[in-house]
Design a protein around this motif. Structure first.
Motif, PDB file in Angstrom:
ATOM      1  N   LYS A  79     -17.669  43.887  -4.703  1.00 15.28           N
ATOM      2  CA  LYS A  79     -18.559  43.744  -5.841  1.00 15.28           C
ATOM      3  C   LYS A  79     -18.092  44.607  -7.003  1.00 15.28           C
ATOM      4  N   ARG A  80     -17.527  45.734  -6.716  1.00 14.00           N
ATOM      5  CA  ARG A  80     -17.069  46.651  -7.758  1.00 14.00           C
ATOM      6  C   ARG A  80     -15.995  45.988  -8.628  1.00 14.00           C
ATOM      7  N   LYS A  81     -15.085  45.272  -7.993  1.00 12.05           N
ATOM      8  CA  LYS A  81     -14.018  44.595  -8.725  1.00 12.05           C
ATOM      9  C   LYS A  81     -14.595  43.509  -9.637  1.00 12.05           C
ATOM     10  N   MET A  82     -15.569  42.757  -9.118  1.00 13.82           N
ATOM     11  CA  MET A  82     -16.194  41.711  -9.915  1.00 13.82           C
ATOM     12  C   MET A  82     -17.002  42.319 -11.063  1.00 13.82           C
ATOM     13  N   ALA A  83     -17.694  43.405 -10.817  1.00  8.10           N
ATOM     14  CA  ALA A  83     -18.485  44.054 -11.857  1.00  8.10           C
ATOM     15  C   ALA A  83     -17.596  44.583 -12.973  1.00  8.10           C
ATOM     16  N   LEU A  84     -16.481  45.177 -12.619  1.00  5.39           N
ATOM     17  CA  LEU A  84     -15.554  45.695 -13.633  1.00  5.39           C
ATOM     18  C   LEU A  84     -14.960  44.548 -14.444  1.00  5.39           C
ATOM     19  N   ASN A  85     -14.600  43.467 -13.776  1.00  2.00           N
ATOM     20  CA  ASN A  85     -14.066  42.298 -14.458  1.00  2.00           C
ATOM     21  C   ASN A  85     -15.102  41.721 -15.424  1.00  2.00           C
ATOM     22  N   SER A  86     -16.345  41.595 -14.971  1.00  2.00           N
ATOM     23  CA  SER A  86     -17.409  41.044 -15.812  1.00  2.00           C
ATOM     24  C   SER A  86     -17.698  41.936 -17.001  1.00  2.00           C
ATOM     25  N   ALA A  87     -17.760  43.225 -16.765  1.00  2.00           N
ATOM     26  CA  ALA A  87     -18.050  44.157 -17.854  1.00  2.00           C
ATOM     27  C   ALA A  87     -16.959  44.118 -18.923  1.00  2.00           C
ATOM     28  N   THR A  88     -15.724  44.072 -18.489  1.00  2.00           N
ATOM     29  CA  THR A  88     -14.606  44.015 -19.442  1.00  2.00           C
ATOM     30  C   THR A  88     -14.638  42.724 -20.247  1.00  2.00           C
ATOM     31  N   ARG A  89     -14.836  41.616 -19.561  1.00  2.13           N
ATOM     32  CA  ARG A  89     -14.863  40.322 -20.238  1.00  2.13           C
ATOM     33  C   ARG A  89     -16.030  40.239 -21.219  1.00  2.13           C
ATOM     34  N   LEU A  90     -17.207  40.694 -20.816  1.00  2.34           N
ATOM     35  CA  LEU A  90     -18.368  40.655 -21.700  1.00  2.34           C
ATOM     36  C   LEU A  90     -18.204  41.588 -22.891  1.00  2.34           C
ATOM     37  N   LEU A  91     -17.556  42.713 -22.675  1.00  2.00           N
ATOM     38  CA  LEU A  91     -17.298  43.640 -23.778  1.00  2.00           C
ATOM     39  C   LEU A  91     -16.393  42.986 -24.819  1.00  2.00           C
ATOM     40  N   VAL A  92     -15.344  42.324 -24.367  1.00  2.69           N
ATOM     41  CA  VAL A  92     -14.408  41.676 -25.295  1.00  2.69           C
ATOM     42  C   VAL A  92     -15.090  40.527 -26.042  1.00  2.69           C
ATOM     43  N   ILE A  93     -15.796  39.664 -25.321  1.00  2.00           N
ATOM     44  CA  ILE A  93     -16.485  38.527 -25.956  1.00  2.00           C
ATOM     45  C   ILE A  93     -17.530  39.034 -26.948  1.00  2.00           C
ATOM     46  N   SER A  94     -18.297  40.036 -26.558  1.00  2.73           N
ATOM     47  CA  SER A  94     -19.322  40.598 -27.454  1.00  2.73           C
ATOM     48  C   SER A  94     -18.699  41.232 -28.685  1.00  2.73           C
ATOM     49  N   ALA A  95     -17.603  41.950 -28.498  1.00  7.35           N
ATOM     50  CA  ALA A  95     -16.931  42.592 -29.637  1.00  7.35           C
ATOM     51  C   ALA A  95     -16.407  41.545 -30.611  1.00  7.35           C
ATOM     52  N   ILE A  96     -15.835  40.457 -30.087  1.00  3.67           N
ATOM     53  CA  ILE A  96     -15.347  39.389 -30.962  1.00  3.67           C
ATOM     54  C   ILE A  96     -16.511  38.762 -31.726  1.00  3.67           C
ATOM     55  N   GLY A  97     -17.586  38.449 -31.013  1.00  3.69           N
ATOM     56  CA  GLY A  97     -18.758  37.846 -31.647  1.00  3.69           C
ATOM     57  C   GLY A  97     -19.375  38.745 -32.707  1.00  3.69           C
ATOM     58  N   LEU A  98     -19.532  40.023 -32.381  1.00  6.69           N
ATOM     59  CA  LEU A  98     -20.109  40.962 -33.357  1.00  6.69           C
ATOM     60  C   LEU A  98     -19.186  41.184 -34.549  1.00  6.69           C
ATOM     61  N   ALA A  99     -17.896  41.250 -34.306  1.00 13.02           N
ATOM     62  CA  ALA A  99     -16.952  41.439 -35.409  1.00 13.02           C
ATOM     63  C   ALA A  99     -17.022  40.261 -36.382  1.00 13.02           C
ATOM     64  N   ILE A 100     -17.074  39.046 -35.851  1.00 10.44           N
ATOM     65  CA  ILE A 100     -17.196  37.873 -36.713  1.00 10.44           C
ATOM     66  C   ILE A 100     -18.522  37.894 -37.454  1.00 10.44           C
ATOM     67  N   ALA A 101     -19.603  38.230 -36.741  1.00 12.54           N
ATOM     68  CA  ALA A 101     -20.926  38.258 -37.364  1.00 12.54           C
ATOM     69  C   ALA A 101     -21.002  39.281 -38.487  1.00 12.54           C
ATOM     70  N   ILE A 102     -20.395  40.432 -38.295  1.00 10.80           N
ATOM     71  CA  ILE A 102     -20.441  41.485 -39.317  1.00 10.80           C
ATOM     72  C   ILE A 102     -19.487  41.167 -40.468  1.00 10.80           C
ATOM     73  N   PHE A 103     -18.290  40.742 -40.150  1.00  9.34           N
ATOM     74  CA  PHE A 103     -17.287  40.499 -41.179  1.00  9.34           C
ATOM     75  C   PHE A 103     -17.679  39.326 -42.086  1.00  9.34           C
ATOM     76  N   PHE A 104     -18.281  38.291 -41.525  1.00 12.99           N
ATOM     77  CA  PHE A 104     -18.634  37.106 -42.296  1.00 12.99           C
ATOM     78  C   PHE A 104     -20.144  36.987 -42.515  1.00 12.99           C
ATOM     79  N   ARG A 105     -20.844  38.114 -42.523  1.00 15.65           N
ATOM     80  CA  ARG A 105     -22.303  38.029 -42.659  1.00 15.65           C
ATOM     81  C   ARG A 105     -22.688  37.482 -44.011  1.00 15.65           C
ATOM     82  N   PRO A 106     -23.752  36.801 -44.132  1.00 11.32           N
ATOM     83  CA  PRO A 106     -24.782  36.467 -43.152  1.00 11.32           C
ATOM     84  C   PRO A 106     -24.470  35.200 -42.339  1.00 11.32           C
TER      85      PRO A 106
END
Length: 161
Positions: A79-106
């Motif tokens: 489970k630890r391996k899956m949790a680390l994989n999920s956390a990393t993937r969600l961090l990257v996807i969230s960072a991309i989404g937030l960067a686009i949202a902030i850079f091209f706001r509104p």
């Protein structure tokens, strides 16, 4: 002696995940969002960013499927391996989404709306087939959909006396 939860073997149900169906639904929703955004006024890019959010969600879902397949294929998936994989993937996807949202706001906030709506689509597209199978009363089929073959509780196992 019991195994700590983070070191317990990982068993994932096989779900009715259909990425091609989700791709078609995302494409259709993107077209609808672009047309609606253009009809409201000069907000065409909101629809485009909405489609980008849907695409990011779809990429995330496909990566989840691949990582689950890769991790559970091992002899001792943790489970630890899956949790680390999920956390990393969600961090990257969230960072991309937030960067686009902030850079091209509104208008860039459409990415976040697209990501959110994709999660709803994903849950509905995977939960509804399982729910329908369970509702029909065909327990063997419902067990096949929710329990991978060979896992504890699988219908292909004979009861042990």
């Amino acid at each position: 002696m019991t195994t700590p939860a983070q070191d317990a073997p990982l068993v994932f149900p096989s779900v009715a995940f259909r990425p091609v169906r989700l791709l078609v639904m995302c494409a259709a929703l993107t077209v609808v969002a672009i047309i609606a955004a253009a009809a409201v006024g000069p907000y065409l890019m909101f629809g485009v960013f909405f489609g980008i959010g849907l695409a990011l969600g779809l990429v995330n879902a496909v990566l989840v499927q691949r990582s689950v397949d890769a991790i559970t294929a091992g002899d001792h998936p943790l489970k630890r391996k899956m949790a680390l994989n999920s956390a990393t993937r969600l961090l990257v996807i969230s960072a991309i989404g937030l960067a686009i949202a902030i850079f091209f706001r509104p208008l860039g906030l459409g990415v976040l709306f697209g990501l959110a709506l994709f999660q709803v689509l994903l849950v509905l597209s995977t939960a509804l087939p399982v729910w329908k199978k369970m509702r029909t009363g065909d327990e063997g089929v419902a067990a096949d959909v929710t329990t991978p073959p060979g896992a504890a509780g699988s219908v292909d196992e004979a009861p042990k006396d």
